[in-house]
Motif scaffolding. Structure first.
Motif, mmCIF file in Angstrom:
data_model
loop_
_atom_site.group_PDB
_atom_site.id
_atom_site.type_symbol
_atom_site.label_atom_id
_atom_site.label_comp_id
_atom_site.label_asym_id
_atom_site.label_seq_id
_atom_site.Cartn_x
_atom_site.Cartn_y
_atom_site.Cartn_z
ATOM 1 N N TYR A 181 -19.942 20.267 73.109
ATOM 2 C CA TYR A 181 -19.936 21.524 72.344
ATOM 3 C C TYR A 181 -19.337 22.645 73.199
ATOM 4 C CZ TYR A 181 -21.460 25.078 69.049
ATOM 5 O OH TYR A 181 -21.471 26.122 68.156
ATOM 6 N N ALA A 182 -19.727 22.689 74.469
ATOM 7 C CA ALA A 182 -19.191 23.723 75.372
ATOM 8 C C ALA A 182 -17.673 23.583 75.516
ATOM 9 C CB ALA A 182 -19.862 23.610 76.741
ATOM 10 N N GLU A 183 -17.189 22.328 75.591
ATOM 11 C CA GLU A 183 -15.731 22.125 75.716
ATOM 12 C C GLU A 183 -15.006 22.668 74.490
ATOM 13 O OE1 GLU A 183 -15.208 17.904 76.372
ATOM 14 O OE2 GLU A 183 -15.988 18.088 78.430
ATOM 15 N N LYS A 184 -15.629 22.488 73.316
ATOM 16 C CA LYS A 184 -15.005 23.005 72.079
ATOM 17 C C LYS A 184 -14.853 24.517 72.153
ATOM 18 C CE LYS A 184 -14.771 20.104 68.398
ATOM 19 N NZ LYS A 184 -15.315 18.863 67.915
ATOM 20 N N ILE A 185 -15.945 25.175 72.573
ATOM 21 C CA ILE A 185 -15.914 26.645 72.636
ATOM 22 C C ILE A 185 -14.891 27.086 73.698
ATOM 23 C CG2 ILE A 185 -17.287 28.742 73.071
ATOM 24 C CD1 ILE A 185 -18.237 27.267 70.536
ATOM 25 N N SER A 186 -14.899 26.433 74.853
ATOM 26 C CA SER A 186 -13.944 26.796 75.924
ATOM 27 C C SER A 186 -12.508 26.639 75.437
ATOM 28 C CB SER A 186 -14.084 25.879 77.127
ATOM 29 O OG SER A 186 -15.243 26.127 77.785
ATOM 30 N N TYR A 187 -12.264 25.550 74.725
ATOM 31 C CA TYR A 187 -10.895 25.321 74.230
ATOM 32 C C TYR A 187 -10.464 26.490 73.341
ATOM 33 C CZ TYR A 187 -6.733 23.067 72.448
ATOM 34 O OH TYR A 187 -5.424 22.804 72.144
ATOM 35 N N LEU A 188 -11.357 26.916 72.462
ATOM 36 C CA LEU A 188 -11.012 28.027 71.556
ATOM 37 C C LEU A 188 -10.779 29.305 72.359
ATOM 38 C CD1 LEU A 188 -13.541 27.275 68.669
ATOM 39 C CD2 LEU A 188 -11.117 26.680 68.766
ATOM 40 N N VAL A 189 -11.658 29.547 73.337
ATOM 41 C CA VAL A 189 -11.514 30.761 74.168
ATOM 42 C C VAL A 189 -10.138 30.760 74.843
ATOM 43 C CG1 VAL A 189 -12.371 31.891 76.276
ATOM 44 C CG2 VAL A 189 -13.997 31.035 74.582
ATOM 45 N N ASN A 190 -9.707 29.584 75.291
ATOM 46 C CA ASN A 190 -8.466 29.517 76.088
ATOM 47 C C ASN A 190 -7.194 29.299 75.281
ATOM 48 O OD1 ASN A 190 -9.718 29.916 78.605
ATOM 49 N ND2 ASN A 190 -10.499 27.821 78.502
ATOM 50 N N HIS A 191 -7.312 28.862 74.024
ATOM 51 C CA HIS A 191 -6.085 28.507 73.293
ATOM 52 C C HIS A 191 -5.840 29.284 72.004
ATOM 53 C CE1 HIS A 191 -6.645 25.029 75.943
ATOM 54 N NE2 HIS A 191 -5.321 24.949 75.900
ATOM 55 N N VAL A 192 -6.841 29.976 71.489
ATOM 56 C CA VAL A 192 -6.630 30.651 70.191
ATOM 57 C C VAL A 192 -6.077 32.058 70.422
ATOM 58 C CG1 VAL A 192 -7.834 31.637 68.191
ATOM 59 C CG2 VAL A 192 -8.358 29.312 68.948
ATOM 60 N N LYS A 193 -4.895 32.309 69.847
ATOM 61 C CA LYS A 193 -4.302 33.648 69.958
ATOM 62 C C LYS A 193 -5.174 34.638 69.185
ATOM 63 C CE LYS A 193 0.159 33.091 69.385
ATOM 64 N NZ LYS A 193 1.107 33.095 68.283
ATOM 65 N N GLY A 194 -5.522 35.753 69.790
ATOM 66 C CA GLY A 194 -6.313 36.775 69.090
ATOM 67 C C GLY A 194 -7.813 36.551 69.188
ATOM 68 N N ILE A 195 -8.248 35.540 69.953
ATOM 69 C CA ILE A 195 -9.686 35.208 69.998
ATOM 70 C C ILE A 195 -10.518 36.400 70.481
ATOM 71 C CG2 ILE A 195 -9.726 34.186 72.335
ATOM 72 C CD1 ILE A 195 -11.599 32.698 69.357
ATOM 73 N N GLU A 196 -9.902 37.261 71.307
ATOM 74 C CA GLU A 196 -10.648 38.418 71.852
ATOM 75 C C GLU A 196 -11.015 39.416 70.751
ATOM 76 O OE1 GLU A 196 -7.494 37.594 72.484
ATOM 77 O OE2 GLU A 196 -6.420 39.278 71.597
ATOM 78 N N LYS A 197 -10.384 39.289 69.567
ATOM 79 C CA LYS A 197 -10.702 40.232 68.472
ATOM 80 C C LYS A 197 -11.979 39.823 67.737
ATOM 81 C CE LYS A 197 -5.882 40.856 67.309
ATOM 82 N NZ LYS A 197 -5.009 40.181 66.366
ATOM 83 N N ALA A 198 -12.445 38.587 67.961
ATOM 84 C CA ALA A 198 -13.615 38.102 67.205
ATOM 85 C C ALA A 198 -14.722 37.651 68.157
ATOM 86 C CB ALA A 198 -13.189 36.925 66.324
ATOM 87 N N ILE A 199 -15.951 37.675 67.641
ATOM 88 C CA ILE A 199 -17.085 37.119 68.394
ATOM 89 C C ILE A 199 -17.197 35.648 67.995
ATOM 90 C CG2 ILE A 199 -19.619 37.146 68.516
ATOM 91 C CD1 ILE A 199 -19.508 40.152 68.237
#
Ligand code: KIV
Ligand code: ZN
Length: 385
Positions: A181-199
């Motif tokens: 589960y942590a790897e999934k969240i880390s992947y999103l943090v590191n690969h999704v453009k614009g992730i900093e705009k959402a919680i």
């Protein structure tokens, strides 16, 4: 390092209420919502407004009743659901629509009989519509725990671009291990453009007993909202338990997290939810179970009576529970027996305790638990002898 706030999203009144037999009426839901607000949750998921007139009314009344907490209504990624949810939330000071759709290939094939591309289109459309109606929109990627990570990242990127303010990554079937589960969240943090705009939000189910562990692993990996319920109530084996999350964060300061939860109110709200939903709390439930602060074996009792921290990592007063219990069973020792006699006003000598202890063991072997009445009889026998 500055502390990171973890937003507590309580879904006792929505996912928790899905437990068979736990249905609540509007008055009960409003009463619990006010207590959740006092407890310090940040978001209350008040219901699924399109599901029934009663649920619509509950979301509407909770929106009027609470003052400082976000009120959230669940929808499918369906126009009518979203419009009805916005209507139910119209009195809320801080309204949030929680919309979403299946994201695993299993759900895409068996629930929706469609393609990944179509899922992204429906998700974007739902989020855009919801954002036109309320400023705060959470998107859930149902069954994200079993979803392909590359597709999940595309979906999350698309909904953030469409205006999602929170992205929920549910382990709907409680399948993931904490590191997965942590790897999934880390992947999103590191690969999704614009992730900093959402919680990023964790929503974990407990089918393998890992819901709390997965939620905490998700937060360590970058999520800043945890979805949970009082007593861990929820579909099947339940959801992440709020009291466990609150106390993990409180006890492990090294994580650098904080919440708004007033832990001294946890025990009372656990009992209130249990009574209102007519769903008993298992005695060995962490934090709020009847045995969470009970000591029954001789070795533990002796250590605890010398110094409580030998066997307790939480002071019961911290969670608003009664003081710790020393339970007398056939596994108890002399120090526990002497302690309980002392509480009844008998300060026996060591020799007297030795005599009493042999008699106590005979009673204890015949009973599950030796109570004050049994002790009084033992004391009387000794005084008569
Ligand atoms: O478990 C789940 O995926 C859900 C969603 C509706 C958020 O409850
Ligand atoms: Zn759920």
């Amino acid at each position: 390092m500055s502390e990171q706030k973890i937003h507590i999203f309580d879904t006792t009144l929505r996912d928790g209420e899905q437990v068979p037999g736990c249905k609540l009426n509007t008055d009960e839901k409003v009463k619990l919502a006010l207590k959740l607000e006092e407890l310090g949750v940040d978001i209350i998921e008040a219901g699924f407004p399109i599901s029934s007139p009663g649920d619509f009314q509950s979301v509407e009344e909770i929106s009027k009743a609470v003052k400082n907490v976000t009120v959230c209504g669940l929808t499918r990624a369906v126009q009518k659901d979203i419009e009805v949810a916005a209507d139910a939330l119209k009195y809320a000071k801080l309204p949030r629509i929680h919309t979403g759709i299946g994201s695993s290939d299993n759900h895409i094939k068996y629930k929706f009989n469609t393609t990944r591309e179509n899922i992204i289109e429906r998700a974007e459309k739902a989020v855009k519509l919801a954002r036109n109606l309320v400023p705060d929109v959470e998107f859930y990627a149902e069954d994200a725990g079993r979803a392909d990570i590359i597709f999940l990242a595309q979906l999350i990127e698309a909904v953030i671009a469409a205006g999602a303010t929170v992205v929920n990554i549910p382990d709907t079937t409680g399948f993931c291990l904490p590191h997965q589960y942590a790897e999934k969240i880390s992947y999103l943090v590191n690969h999704v453009k614009g992730i900093e705009k959402a919680i990023i939000s964790c929503h974990c189910h407990n089918d393998l007993g890992l819901a709390t562990a997965n939620s905490i692993a998700g937060a360590i990996a970058g999520a800043r909202q945890i979805e949970c319920t009082i007593n861990g109530l929820g579909e099947r084996a339940g959801n992440t338990s709020l009291e466990e999350v609150a106390m993990v964060i409180k006890k492990h300061a090294e994580l650098g997290f904080n919440t708004n939860i007033d832990s001294t109110k946890l025990h009372a709200i656990s009992r209130l939810v249990s009574d209102t939903m007519r769903m008993p709390v298992q005695p060995n439930k962490a934090i709020v179970g009847d045995n969470a602060f009970a000591h029954s074996s001789g070795i533990h009792q002796d250590g605890f009576l010398k110094e409580a921290t030998t066997y307790e990592i939480i002071d019961p007063l911290e969670v608003g529970a009664d003081i710790s219990k020393i339970v007398l069973t056939a596994r108890s020792g002399r120090s526990a027996l002497a302690y309980r006699f002392k509480k009844l006003g008998h300060d026996f000598t060591r020799d007297e305790v030795d005599v009493l202890y042999d008699r106590f063991l005979i009673v204890a072997d015949a009973k599950k638990e030796v109570n004050d009445e049994d002790l009084k009889k033992l004391a009387e026998e000794l005084e008569r002898a």
